[in-house]
Design a protein around this motif. Sequence first.
Motif, short mmCIF file in Angstrom:
data_model
loop_
_atom_site.label_atom_id
_atom_site.label_comp_id
_atom_site.label_asym_id
_atom_site.label_seq_id
_atom_site.Cartn_x
_atom_site.Cartn_y
_atom_site.Cartn_z
N PRO A 272 -80.52 -26.79 26.19
CA PRO A 272 -79.72 -27.13 27.45
C PRO A 272 -79.56 -25.83 28.49
O PRO A 272 -80.23 -24.86 28.19
CB PRO A 272 -78.18 -26.91 26.75
N PRO A 273 -79.28 -26.24 29.76
CA PRO A 273 -79.62 -25.32 30.73
C PRO A 273 -78.86 -24.15 30.63
O PRO A 273 -77.78 -23.87 30.26
CB PRO A 273 -79.21 -26.14 32.12
N ILE A 274 -79.61 -23.00 31.25
CA ILE A 274 -78.95 -21.47 31.16
C ILE A 274 -78.63 -21.33 32.55
O ILE A 274 -79.34 -21.35 33.32
CB ILE A 274 -79.91 -20.60 30.54
N THR A 275 -77.35 -20.86 32.72
CA THR A 275 -77.10 -20.32 34.19
C THR A 275 -76.52 -18.90 34.10
O THR A 275 -75.46 -18.40 33.22
CB THR A 275 -75.77 -21.12 34.61
N TYR A 276 -77.19 -18.11 34.93
CA TYR A 276 -76.80 -16.51 34.96
C TYR A 276 -76.29 -16.18 36.06
O TYR A 276 -75.41 -15.34 36.19
CB TYR A 276 -78.15 -15.67 34.79
N MET A 277 -76.33 -16.97 37.18
CA MET A 277 -75.80 -16.73 38.27
C MET A 277 -74.45 -17.45 38.59
O MET A 277 -74.22 -18.39 37.84
CB MET A 277 -76.73 -16.91 39.67
N ASN A 278 -73.54 -16.90 39.50
CA ASN A 278 -72.33 -17.51 39.67
C ASN A 278 -72.04 -17.74 41.00
O ASN A 278 -72.97 -17.59 41.95
CB ASN A 278 -71.13 -16.85 39.02
N ASP A 279 -70.77 -18.17 41.38
CA ASP A 279 -70.82 -18.59 42.81
C ASP A 279 -70.84 -17.57 43.78
O ASP A 279 -71.32 -17.67 44.85
CB ASP A 279 -69.20 -19.27 43.05
N THR A 280 -70.46 -16.46 43.39
CA THR A 280 -70.68 -15.16 44.04
C THR A 280 -72.12 -14.88 44.31
O THR A 280 -72.52 -14.78 45.67
CB THR A 280 -69.96 -13.83 43.63
N SER A 281 -73.01 -14.93 43.37
CA SER A 281 -74.30 -14.74 43.40
C SER A 281 -74.89 -15.73 44.35
O SER A 281 -75.56 -15.17 45.48
CB SER A 281 -74.99 -15.08 41.98
N ARG A 282 -74.35 -16.95 44.38
CA ARG A 282 -75.33 -18.10 45.05
C ARG A 282 -74.74 -17.74 46.51
O ARG A 282 -75.59 -17.93 47.59
CB ARG A 282 -74.51 -19.46 44.67
N LYS A 283 -73.39 -17.21 46.80
CA LYS A 283 -73.07 -16.82 48.21
C LYS A 283 -73.81 -15.77 48.81
O LYS A 283 -74.23 -15.85 49.98
CB LYS A 283 -71.51 -16.53 48.13
N ILE A 284 -74.17 -14.54 48.13
CA ILE A 284 -75.22 -13.77 48.48
C ILE A 284 -76.46 -14.28 48.96
O ILE A 284 -77.04 -13.80 50.12
CB ILE A 284 -75.30 -12.71 47.60
N ILE A 285 -77.12 -15.23 48.20
CA ILE A 285 -78.25 -15.62 48.50
C ILE A 285 -78.13 -16.52 50.06
O ILE A 285 -78.83 -16.39 50.71
CB ILE A 285 -78.77 -16.74 47.38
N SER A 286 -77.07 -17.20 49.99
CA SER A 286 -76.65 -17.86 51.35
C SER A 286 -76.62 -16.94 52.28
O SER A 286 -77.36 -17.04 53.53
CB SER A 286 -75.44 -18.93 51.27
N LEU A 287 -75.88 -15.97 52.26
CA LEU A 287 -75.68 -14.99 53.31
C LEU A 287 -76.99 -14.25 53.63
O LEU A 287 -77.26 -14.24 54.91
CB LEU A 287 -74.79 -13.83 52.56
N MET A 288 -77.82 -13.94 52.74
CA MET A 288 -78.98 -13.16 53.13
C MET A 288 -80.20 -14.24 53.64
O MET A 288 -80.84 -13.69 54.84
CB MET A 288 -79.74 -12.54 51.74
N THR A 289 -80.12 -15.41 53.32
CA THR A 289 -80.92 -16.42 54.06
C THR A 289 -80.33 -16.68 55.32
O THR A 289 -81.30 -16.74 56.40
CB THR A 289 -80.76 -18.06 53.16
N LYS A 290 -79.39 -16.83 55.58
CA LYS A 290 -78.79 -17.11 56.99
C LYS A 290 -78.77 -15.72 58.14
O LYS A 290 -79.52 -16.14 59.16
CB LYS A 290 -77.21 -17.44 56.87
N TYR A 291 -78.82 -14.44 57.37
CA TYR A 291 -79.22 -13.32 58.00
C TYR A 291 -80.46 -13.17 58.35
O TYR A 291 -80.96 -12.90 59.39
CB TYR A 291 -78.52 -12.19 56.93
#
Length: 396
Positions: A272-291
Amino acid sequence: MEEELSEGCRGKAMTAAKVATCSAPVNIAVIKYWGKRDEKLILPVNSSLSVTLSQSELKATTSVSVSKDYESDRIWLNGKEELISNPRLQSCLQQVREHCSDPTLAGAHVHICSKNNFPTAAGLASSAAGYACLVYCLAQVYDVKCDLSLIARQGSGSACRSIYGGFVKWDAGVHDDGSDSIAVQVAPASHWPDIEILVLVVSDAKKEYSSTIGMQASVETSELLKYRAKCVVPDRMTQMETAIEKKDFQTFAKLTMQDSNQFHAICLDTYPPITYMNDTSRKIISLMTKYNSLQDEIKVAYSYDAGPNAVLFVESKNVPELLSLVKHYFPPTEEQSNYFHGVDLQGIKDLDKITVSSIGLSPSVGALKYIIHTKVCYMAIFGSVPYITNWEFMIT
């Protein structure tokens, strides 16, 4: 050291104990290690490359005492006595004793006391620092002369990289006995001194799936893991070493983010899939990508190990602006008084309105536990090897 150690390590006065105390750093892989071809020897399916972080904010500290007066081997972790029967711990002890150059220690027992100044099992490489520290201390008291990365690897794979400072490669090796699966320094910290790091601690809780369990599941079920190890990592390792040699931040940053993304894609490809990141983790990725998209170049690279916490790599000249960005989108609550660690807040300005408008994300108050600012570690292991008589073990 004695003042820092836990009350749990207090014991009776001993005589002629041989003692070593040292501290060791965390390392963060920019080319990830994920999956083993040999579980017992901890041999990886692919090579990896990491950056060793300064001990100013993140370190493990260990004291080891060896004496024939002790009745048995014992260990205390963060003030609590733990079972010393852990197979990986036993493997390290066995290897150290087999390589011992001091015949007077035959039959002696060891007492170990270790602590971290950061959360354990939260995806911040605590085991890497802990086992590197342990093996180094044991090697000092047992007078071990071999490559310590070989032994540290058998405690925690990534621990072999924490033996060295700067930029470190762990060669996967090809031999079945693991004799060529060692860590080597690619470049010292002095080679590229203007690389700095922000650690955004999203959670300090113990993760649901340990790295060991996650790796086993991925090796058994993920086709992407096999493809990555065979077809992606070899070229990526070469490109990363070249980027470090040339101090090419653009290539370094892009490879770091790509490899982090692929590692977490493998976790999702696991069944089964493993998820280590959460919504905040993904928002940080989005922020850094946009920046980064607003700039003419990549200014920041993100990387995530097996946990939700973000590690950001940035050149020194861009640290104030990145701190402004993180402070704006992830501000602390009024109760978070100890929010910034190792951060000089002087000179950090409010984020300009054009950037805020262009990014288009809403701030998340209190989404982070705290923020750590640190640099690349120059010297990995700090320690001393005193001989003490009438020594009360680990007095606080």
